[in-house]
Design a protein around this motif. Structure first.
Motif, PDB file in Angstrom:
ATOM      1  N   ASN A   1       0.795  -1.229   0.000  1.00  0.00           N
ATOM      2  CA  ASN A   1       0.000   0.000   0.000  1.00  0.00           C
ATOM      3  C   ASN A   1       0.829   1.281   0.000  1.00  0.00           C
ATOM      4  OD1 ASN A   1      -2.085  -1.801   0.117  1.00  0.00           O
ATOM      5  ND2 ASN A   1      -3.184  -0.762   1.741  1.00  0.00           N
ATOM      6  N   THR A   2       2.089   1.175  -0.394  1.00  0.00           N
ATOM      7  CA  THR A   2       2.931   2.348  -0.645  1.00  0.00           C
ATOM      8  C   THR A   2       3.024   2.521  -2.151  1.00  0.00           C
ATOM      9  OG1 THR A   2       4.221   2.038   1.381  1.00  0.00           O
ATOM     10  CG2 THR A   2       5.221   3.345  -0.343  1.00  0.00           C
ATOM     11  N   PHE A   3       2.602   3.666  -2.672  1.00  0.00           N
ATOM     12  CA  PHE A   3       2.360   3.776  -4.112  1.00  0.00           C
ATOM     13  C   PHE A   3       3.272   4.736  -4.860  1.00  0.00           C
ATOM     14  CE2 PHE A   3      -1.505   1.936  -2.489  1.00  0.00           C
ATOM     15  CZ  PHE A   3      -1.915   1.077  -3.492  1.00  0.00           C
ATOM     16  N   ALA A   4       4.101   5.507  -4.194  1.00  0.00           N
ATOM     17  CA  ALA A   4       4.930   6.493  -4.888  1.00  0.00           C
ATOM     18  C   ALA A   4       6.176   5.854  -5.483  1.00  0.00           C
ATOM     19  CB  ALA A   4       5.329   7.613  -3.929  1.00  0.00           C
ATOM     20  N   CYS A   5       6.517   6.260  -6.704  1.00  0.00           N
ATOM     21  CA  CYS A   5       7.799   5.907  -7.333  1.00  0.00           C
ATOM     22  C   CYS A   5       8.053   4.406  -7.382  1.00  0.00           C
ATOM     23  CB  CYS A   5       8.959   6.587  -6.596  1.00  0.00           C
ATOM     24  SG  CYS A   5       8.720   8.342  -6.334  1.00  0.00           S
ATOM     25  N   ARG A   6       7.017   3.633  -7.722  1.00  0.00           N
ATOM     26  CA  ARG A   6       7.151   2.185  -7.824  1.00  0.00           C
ATOM     27  C   ARG A   6       6.504   1.709  -9.115  1.00  0.00           C
ATOM     28  NH1 ARG A   6       5.003  -0.625  -2.481  1.00  0.00           N
ATOM     29  NH2 ARG A   6       6.278  -2.360  -3.263  1.00  0.00           N
ATOM     30  N   LYS A   7       7.123   0.718  -9.733  1.00  0.00           N
ATOM     31  CA  LYS A   7       6.585   0.190 -10.983  1.00  0.00           C
ATOM     32  C   LYS A   7       5.233  -0.468 -10.718  1.00  0.00           C
ATOM     33  CE  LYS A   7      11.134  -0.580 -13.017  1.00  0.00           C
ATOM     34  NZ  LYS A   7      12.139  -1.574 -13.454  1.00  0.00           N
TER      35      LYS A   7
ATOM     36  N   ASN B   1      11.034   7.349  -0.196  1.00  0.00           N
ATOM     37  CA  ASN B   1       9.939   6.373  -0.144  1.00  0.00           C
ATOM     38  C   ASN B   1      10.249   5.259   0.849  1.00  0.00           C
ATOM     39  OD1 ASN B   1       7.361   5.716  -1.038  1.00  0.00           O
ATOM     40  ND2 ASN B   1       8.122   4.325  -2.593  1.00  0.00           N
ATOM     41  N   PHE B   2      11.512   4.864   0.911  1.00  0.00           N
ATOM     42  CA  PHE B   2      11.932   3.773   1.789  1.00  0.00           C
ATOM     43  C   PHE B   2      12.022   4.208   3.252  1.00  0.00           C
ATOM     44  CE2 PHE B   2      15.612   1.534   3.759  1.00  0.00           C
ATOM     45  CZ  PHE B   2      15.044   0.270   3.844  1.00  0.00           C
ATOM     46  N   TYR B   3      12.292   5.487   3.490  1.00  0.00           N
ATOM     47  CA  TYR B   3      12.568   5.979   4.854  1.00  0.00           C
ATOM     48  C   TYR B   3      11.421   5.690   5.819  1.00  0.00           C
ATOM     49  CZ  TYR B   3      14.584   9.219   8.298  1.00  0.00           C
ATOM     50  OH  TYR B   3      15.156   9.773   9.418  1.00  0.00           O
TER      51      TYR B   3
ATOM     52  N   ARG C   1      -0.328   5.008   1.551  1.00  0.00           N
ATOM     53  CA  ARG C   1       0.658   6.101   1.586  1.00  0.00           C
ATOM     54  C   ARG C   1       1.161   6.400   0.180  1.00  0.00           C
ATOM     55  NH1 ARG C   1       6.297   6.729   1.914  1.00  0.00           N
ATOM     56  NH2 ARG C   1       6.735   4.532   2.358  1.00  0.00           N
ATOM     57  N   TYR C   2       1.257   7.688  -0.126  1.00  0.00           N
ATOM     58  CA  TYR C   2       1.912   8.143  -1.356  1.00  0.00           C
ATOM     59  C   TYR C   2       2.977   9.152  -0.934  1.00  0.00           C
ATOM     60  CZ  TYR C   2       2.646   9.487  -6.172  1.00  0.00           C
ATOM     61  OH  TYR C   2       3.222   9.711  -7.410  1.00  0.00           O
ATOM     62  N   MET C   3       4.231   8.710  -0.933  1.00  0.00           N
ATOM     63  CA  MET C   3       5.372   9.454  -0.403  1.00  0.00           C
ATOM     64  C   MET C   3       5.093   9.831   1.052  1.00  0.00           C
ATOM     65  SD  MET C   3       8.428   9.947  -1.112  1.00  0.00           S
ATOM     66  CE  MET C   3       8.632   9.725  -2.877  1.00  0.00           C
ATOM     67  N   ASP C   4       4.874  11.112   1.392  1.00  0.00           N
ATOM     68  CA  ASP C   4       4.611  11.429   2.799  1.00  0.00           C
ATOM     69  C   ASP C   4       3.141  11.686   3.080  1.00  0.00           C
ATOM     70  OD1 ASP C   4       4.937  13.857   1.273  1.00  0.00           O
ATOM     71  OD2 ASP C   4       4.906  14.962   3.150  1.00  0.00           O
ATOM     72  N   ASP C   5       2.265  11.519   2.087  1.00  0.00           N
ATOM     73  CA  ASP C   5       0.814  11.636   2.301  1.00  0.00           C
ATOM     74  C   ASP C   5       0.277  10.308   2.826  1.00  0.00           C
ATOM     75  OD1 ASP C   5       0.634  14.257   1.502  1.00  0.00           O
ATOM     76  OD2 ASP C   5       0.218  13.781  -0.576  1.00  0.00           O
ATOM     77  N   MET C   6      -0.232  10.309   4.051  1.00  0.00           N
ATOM     78  CA  MET C   6      -0.651   9.074   4.713  1.00  0.00           C
ATOM     79  C   MET C   6      -2.137   9.134   5.054  1.00  0.00           C
ATOM     80  SD  MET C   6       2.643   9.168   7.270  1.00  0.00           S
ATOM     81  CE  MET C   6       2.562   7.524   7.916  1.00  0.00           C
ATOM     82  N   VAL C   7      -2.850   8.044   4.742  1.00  0.00           N
ATOM     83  CA  VAL C   7      -4.280   7.959   5.051  1.00  0.00           C
ATOM     84  C   VAL C   7      -4.537   6.676   5.821  1.00  0.00           C
ATOM     85  CG1 VAL C   7      -6.615   7.866   4.129  1.00  0.00           C
ATOM     86  CG2 VAL C   7      -4.894   9.258   2.973  1.00  0.00           C
ATOM     87  N   LEU C   8      -5.135   6.803   7.008  1.00  0.00           N
ATOM     88  CA  LEU C   8      -5.493   5.659   7.850  1.00  0.00           C
ATOM     89  C   LEU C   8      -7.011   5.612   7.944  1.00  0.00           C
ATOM     90  CD1 LEU C   8      -2.778   7.154   8.962  1.00  0.00           C
ATOM     91  CD2 LEU C   8      -3.051   5.660  10.918  1.00  0.00           C
ATOM     92  N   VAL C   9      -7.591   4.456   7.694  1.00  0.00           N
ATOM     93  CA  VAL C   9      -9.045   4.290   7.773  1.00  0.00           C
ATOM     94  C   VAL C   9      -9.353   3.379   8.955  1.00  0.00           C
ATOM     95  CG1 VAL C   9     -11.135   3.630   6.531  1.00  0.00           C
ATOM     96  CG2 VAL C   9      -9.169   4.531   5.259  1.00  0.00           C
ATOM     97  N   LEU C  10     -10.134   3.888   9.915  1.00  0.00           N
ATOM     98  CA  LEU C  10     -10.385   3.178  11.171  1.00  0.00           C
ATOM     99  C   LEU C  10     -11.879   3.089  11.445  1.00  0.00           C
ATOM    100  CD1 LEU C  10      -7.610   5.278  12.732  1.00  0.00           C
ATOM    101  CD2 LEU C  10      -7.415   2.815  12.534  1.00  0.00           C
TER     102      LEU C  10
END
Length: 317
Positions: A101-107, A192-194, A212-221
């Motif tokens: 679920n990390t989507f930035a800069c990945r094939k 992205n890895f950090y 997560r897309y780079m530093d934009d994070m969304v949590l659904v609870l």
């Protein structure tokens, strides 16, 4: 063969050179490099094998406003080939440690698929609370020592440590052990890895309902109490990584549309935010005033329509 030798391998440099030439054949530096590319690749190869003594060149800087005003640093063309060579060896090793679920800069990922992933999560719940957060000046806040420690723990050998250190300090604003320049391909991978350790914690705590897309994070609870607790947990984890989540950028929403990556995402669809619609219209008017040819203006309109429709197209398929 060590990782440093793989980066410096001629076949890796050759493919990096070809990738860096794409769309740049009209530029002077790529043209000059192309005329003597054997000598250029040999020079880059020798420099890479120097490791910590790689003579990185000076950056050129310019501003972009999309939508925030940012400084982008452009490395010299030969250095960009070295960045690409590092990326081609390191990225596959890093990528296998990232959560799905990390989507930035990945094939095979990207912002469109991040929006779809969030839509699917929202659609799966009757009622939800959403926590949306992002890091203050994320690239400028990344600590070199922590980043190197994370990288060296997952790489099969430490032969790239010296090259990494010289690369991280190659920008004049990053020579005090903090920060990555916006614009480097390697900066995107490192940034992205950090956060990958925070990702794993949040995926477990949120039952997989996290994007997560780079530093934009969304949590659904599923409750207000848990959303508040998780918000505090993220802030605490950020402090350990020397990262700040500003109060004004911590949003808690209940069962409504979520603004994410320029779209308003809900259970039904994903639509561009009104501010983005207004920005596109403003840009088109500016292009028209500058006398842009009708065919070029039409291309811009079609490009915008494709961007607007892409997430919805993915949702419907």
């Amino acid at each position: 063969m060590t990782l440093l030798e793989k980066v410096a391998e001629f076949s890796n440099l050759e493919s990096s050179f070809k990738a860096c030439m794409q769309g740049k054949r009209g530029k002077l530096s790529p043209q000059l490099a192309f005329l003597k590319w054997d000598a250029c690749l040999e020079k880059i190869q020798n420099n890479i094998l120097l490791g910590k003594d790689y003579p990185w060149g000076p950056y050129k800087e310019f501003y972009v406003c999309d939508p925030k005003r940012r400084v982008v640093s452009s490395a010299p063309f030969l250095d960009r080939i070295a960045h690409r060579a590092i990326y081609q060896v390191v990225d596959p090793l890093v990528d296998q440690h990232l959560i799905p679920n990390t989507f930035a800069c990945r094939k095979g990922k990207g912002n469109g698929r991040a929006i779809v992933a969030l839509h699917e999560i929202l659609k799966s719940m009757d009622e939800y609370w959403v926590v949306k957060m992002d890091v203050r000046k994320y690239f400028s806040s990344i600590t070199h020592g922590r980043l190197l420690g994370k990288l060296l723990r997952i790489l099969p050998d430490d032969s790239l440590e010296g090259l990494f250190r010289s690369l991280l300090q190659s920008h004049p604003n990053c020579r005090h052990g903090v920060g990555l320049p916006l614009g480097n391909l390697t900066s995107q991978v490192f940034a992205n890895f950090y956060l990958h350790q925070i990702d794993k914690f949040l995926m477990e705590e949120c039952g997989g309902r996290y994007v997560r897309y780079m530093d934009d994070m969304v949590l659904v609870l599923d409750s207000r109490e848990k959303s508040r607790r998780m918000m505090k947990a993220v802030v605490a984890l950020g402090k350990k990584e020397k990262l700040k989540f500003p109060q004004r950028k911590r949003v808690c929403l209940r069962s409504s549309g979520v603004p994410f990556l320029g779209f308003l995402v809900d259970k039904e669809s994903a639509k561009p935010l009104n501010r983005n619609r207004r920005r596109v219209k403003r840009k088109l008017r500016e292009k028209e005033k500058k006398g842009l040819r009708p065919s070029e203006l039409e291309r811009s309109i079609l490009s915008y329509k494709a961007w607007e429709a892409y997430p919805l197209k993915l949702i419907q398929t």
